[in-house]
Design a protein around this motif. Structure first.
Motif: not given
Length: 237
Positions: A154, A156-159, A179-181, A184, A186
């Motif tokens: 996890d 800032e950009e990717f979980a 999750e691609d932050k 946006h 999932i």
């Protein structure tokens, strides 16, 4: 189950060195001009072989994987023939020199009859003295390494979270969450895989006609506690 949205993130989770090693392994164990790849995924190996001036017919069950493969091939300026097929239900218009099924694609066949039929399809689609190279996740990997496996990242950009549940001997359930932050997006997918002993695979391969079979632990000499087993099967004249 075929890969869906996960297809677009698959390459980011794979190590380039793995493909480098596999490419060398294939070139050292097969002589070929024309190759059919089953379960080609994002087309990474197919593109590498096309760059070697091989004629490549790349197939997968997932339309998303094939779309990624198409875009990659265009970006690399190589020609691939891409088609959606089920490896347990296919035939070819003519026999080929080499058939590949890599990255534990066989393990997505949960029915024994589908595994046997895939091997039968492959045998019938190979030229005499043709080669079939495929790999499987070992029983050791599924029963020991993947049992209660959990991987998380996890930033800032990717979980990313990958959880594996052992359902039975050689039978696992994968749950992948991404999750691609930035975009946006999932990804939330479930996959099942099943494997068997080396002896069982050898029995099935011989049953459909293969007589000359070698097998390796990844790219080295076989040992029981390996994670991946690679089979090299040759069709006799």
């Amino acid at each position: 189950m075929s890969y869906e949205t996960f297809a677009y993130y698959y390459d980011s989770l794979m190590e380039p060195q793995f493909y480098d090693d596999y490419e060398s392994f294939i070139m050292n164990h097969a002589s070929f001009d024309e190759v059919l790849e089953l379960g080609c995924g994002t087309g990474e190996m197919a593109i590498r072989l096309a760059k070697r001036k091989k004629s490549v017919f790349a197939t997968d069950l997932s339309t998303d994987m094939l779309e990624v493969a198409k875009q990659k091939a265009m970006a690399e300026n190589v020609n691939l023939i891409l088609q959606r097929i089920d490896m347990s239900d296919f035939s070819t218009s003519h026999q080929v020199d080499l058939i590949l099924c890599l990255c534990d694609s066989i393990n997505y066949l949960l029915d024994v009859e589908d595994v046997i039929q895939t091997f039968r399809n492959v045998y019938q689609s190979l030229k005499a003295e043709g080669t079939f190279i495929f790999d499987i996740d070992s029983l050791y990997k599924m029963n020991v390494i993947l049992k209660d496996y959990c991987e998380k990242e996890d930033d800032e950009e990717f979980a990313f979270e990958w959880n594996v549940e052992l359902l039975d001997e050689g039978y696992v359930h994968h749950h992948v969450y991404i999750e691609d932050k930035i975009e946006h997006e999932i990804v939330d997918e479930e996959h099942y895989q099943k494997t068997y002993s080396v002896a069982q695979y050898l029995y099935w391969l011989k049953e459909v006609g293969f007589e000359k079979i070698e097998y390796y632990s990844d790219f080295d000499e076989y040992h029981d506690d390996c994670e991946r087993v690679i089979f090299v099967c040759r069709k006799e004249e």
